[in-house]
Design an enzyme around this catalytic site. Structure first.
Site, PDB file in Angstrom:
ATOM      1  CG  HIS A  19      -1.760  -1.235   1.202  1.00  0.00           C
ATOM      2  ND1 HIS A  19      -2.742  -1.479   2.264  1.00  0.00           N
ATOM      3  CD2 HIS A  19      -1.998  -2.057   0.396  1.00  0.00           C
ATOM      4  CE1 HIS A  19      -3.678  -2.325   1.891  1.00  0.00           C
ATOM      5  NE2 HIS A  19      -3.193  -3.027   0.816  1.00  0.00           N
ATOM      6  CE1 TYR A  49      -3.555   5.835   0.657  1.00  0.00           C
ATOM      7  CE2 TYR A  49      -2.797   3.562   1.662  1.00  0.00           C
ATOM      8  CZ  TYR A  49      -3.816   4.029   1.274  1.00  0.00           C
ATOM      9  OH  TYR A  49      -5.106   3.532   0.708  1.00  0.00           O
ATOM     10  CD  GLU A  76      -5.842   0.255   1.211  1.00  0.00           C
ATOM     11  OE1 GLU A  76      -5.407   1.370   1.470  1.00  0.00           O
ATOM     12  OE2 GLU A  76      -6.455  -0.633   1.961  1.00  0.00           O
ATOM     13  CD1 TRP A  80      -9.231   4.644   0.815  1.00  0.00           C
ATOM     14  CD2 TRP A  80      -9.258   2.571   0.865  1.00  0.00           C
ATOM     15  NE1 TRP A  80      -9.972   4.486   1.872  1.00  0.00           N
ATOM     16  CE2 TRP A  80     -10.291   3.047   1.780  1.00  0.00           C
ATOM     17  CE3 TRP A  80      -9.044   1.172   0.780  1.00  0.00           C
ATOM     18  CZ2 TRP A  80     -10.962   2.160   2.802  1.00  0.00           C
ATOM     19  CZ3 TRP A  80      -9.814   0.261   1.490  1.00  0.00           C
ATOM     20  CH2 TRP A  80     -10.718   0.948   2.624  1.00  0.00           C
TER      21      TRP A  80
END
Length: 535
Positions: free
Chosen positions: A221, A223, A250, A279
């Site tokens: 993921h 971020y 994500e 997401w």
């Protein structure tokens, strides 16, 4: 991503009693399956995920979202489910989700969200409990291996005790196969999915080997940890070099822990043939409403993030291809045409650039990329792979002759015949190799700070194959974590050496790494200077 909606925790419900099942023998995967770094459909055609997550467990009535997501040309939807941490999704509800997936011609990644942040967040479930849930809804999944992927547990560890991830994930895979699941399995990284301590990256081969069907895909993921192109490409390079399948399970365009570089995430995924899942569709709150792609589940009300991921450069509309399973696509047995003879340029002591005339593919699965080999008798080692008709080779031996050739491959795994060979000799090296390092404090708080990036620049006139950066932590400060480097400490002195995938830096080029430090409350000092040595 955990849903930050301030919902009251649902009372935990007892899981359904597991059925007694005779352990399934090890055998080849059925349905969607792994082939090297790629995902193939049962008919042999390559499949690349282009999709979004949908928070079904909190918005179970929003079943129209499946059709809306499909209408915006996604080929995949990742569906949030719960086995009891939130209102549980029963076998009948999961069966309805499966029906919606097939009806809307979507590959569906079903994920158990209960495990989010285990070890750090109160109420999180173990991966073993996640397997219990999958067993309880197994009746809804039987025979769906062609279009359903089981994501065993979302972000299954926070930032505590992440070393336990390897054994827990291995055990979960083993149990799923013993229970009779034949689906492609997906496993998330620890560190809230972002793997900034590289636990998944460094142990992925061990985890993959635990699957008797060799059909496990890894999911990272992206971020705030992935806010620079260097960090993104380095992580993707590591899995590509290891020959293991990875998806970006994500990512967002913004986040509370930093600003992800979504442009690089998407462009790198497209150029490498990797899947990505953004997401999320709608329903975020608690400070992360900016991650909604549409407002109030209205497909006609795209947000700026929705416009970016669906209609922007390297977005879903431009790069998504529907799984051929839904249209009855046949097996591709036609190999691509032979690539042109490679031409070598920019030959240096440890690298060279090759270009060649592109191949074409008429078999239906599409041209997937090229593999470059060294002619070396009975065993020709693979030097590198590319999705375009050029490649920058690195890690070569100085003053050495190389005879190389190229083979093209398509989405079904068919390889072309070998191109004609070309020969070049690397230089003996020499020149002036050196490096500098500068650090940027990305964020800080009373008890710590993050330095990202530490930019390592080759200040010499020839390429380098390794670097070592040293720095001193202020008194009372301790190293809390690092990424994109191998780091050791001695007292307050920290030594960061390049990882296996980012040591080679061309003259004038650069790479980077990062680290996090804990410090006494109220202390405002940070690391201020760095020294760099090249090799």
């Amino acid at each position: 991503m955990i849903k930050r909606l301030g919902l009251a925790a649902a009372a935990l419900l007892s899981l359904l009693v597991s059925m007694l099942i005779v352990p399934a023998p090890a055998h080849a995967a059925v349905g969607l399956r792994v082939s090297g770094t790629r995902i193939l459909e049962a008919n042999g055609n390559a499949f690349v995920m282009r999709g979004v997550s949908h928070a079904h467990t909190w918005y179970a009535s929003q079943t129209g979202s499946f059709a809306d997501i499909k209408a915006l040309r996604a080929n995949t939807v990742r569906v949030v489910l719960s086995g009891g941490r939130w209102t549980p999704n029963s076998a009948s509800d999961v069966a309805n989700v499966v029906s919606l997936c097939r009806q809307n011609r979507l590959i569906c990644v079903l994920e158990n969200h209960d495990t989010t942040g285990y070890g750090e967040q109160s109420g999180a479930y173990t991966l073993d409990q996640a397997v219990d849930y999958w067993n309880s809804v197994r009746s809804a999944l039987t025979g769906t291996e062609d279009f359903i992927i089981v994501n065993i547990g979302n972000e299954p560890y926070g930032n505590n005790n992440v070393s336990a991830w390897t054994a827990a994930t291995t055990n979960a895979i083993t149990r799923m196969r013993t229970l009779g699941f034949q689906h492609m399995l997906m496993v998330d990284a620890p560190n809230w999915g972002q793997d900034w301590q590289f636990t998944m990256r460094d142990n992925a081969r061990t985890v993959a080997a635990a699957d008797t069907q060799k059909n496990t895909v890894f999911s990272v993921h992206m971020y705030g940890v992935f806010d620079t192109a260097a960090e993104i490409t380095a992580y993707l390079d590591a899995f590509q070099t290891a020959g293991l399948p990875l998806v970006i399970g994500e990512f967002g365009h913004n986040h509370s822990d930093g600003n992800p570089d979504e442009d690089t995430i998407m462009s790198q995924a497209v150029s490498r043939g990797l899947g990505y899942i953004g997401w999320s569709w709608s329903g975020n709150s608690g400070g992360v409403e900016y991650l909604d792609m549409v407002t109030n589940f209205d497909p006609d009300a795209l947000t700026s993030w929705g416009q970016r991921i669906f209609n922007g450069a390297n977005g879903i509309a431009a790069t998504s291809r529907e799984a051929t399973f839904f249209s009855g696509g046949g097996t591709d047995t036609t190999a691509p045409t032979t690539p042109g003879t490679p031409s070598a340029s920019a030959v240096a002591s440890t690298g060279a650039t090759l270009t060649w005339t592109a191949s074409t593919d008429a078999g239906g699965s599409g041209l997937a990329g090229y593999d470059v080999y060294r002619e070396q008798g009975s065993t020709d080692p693979l030097l590198g792979s590319s999705t375009t008709n050029s490649i920058n080779l690195t890690g070569l031996t100085p003053a050495t002759q190389y005879q190389v050739y190229v083979r093209a491959r398509d989405g079904a795994g068919n390889q072309s015949t070998a191109s004609a060979t070309t020969t070049f000799t690397t230089t003996s090296g020499g020149g002036n190799g050196g490096c500098t390092a500068t650090g940027t404090v990305q964020s800080q708080w009373s008890g710590g700070y993050v330095v990202q990036p530490v930019t390592v620049t080759n200040s010499g006139t020839s390429g380098i194959t390794g670097w070592t950066v040293t720095f001193t932590l202020p008194a009372g400060h301790t190293l809390a974590g690092s990424w994109n480097a191998t780091v050791t400490t001695s007292g307050q002195t920290v030594t960061a050496k390049n990882a296996g995938y980012n040591g080679t830096v061309a003259a004038g080029g650069n790479t980077s790494f990062g680290f996090q430090v804990s410090r006494p409350g109220g202390n405002t000092a940070t690391v201020s200077s760095y020294t760099c040595a090249a090799s």
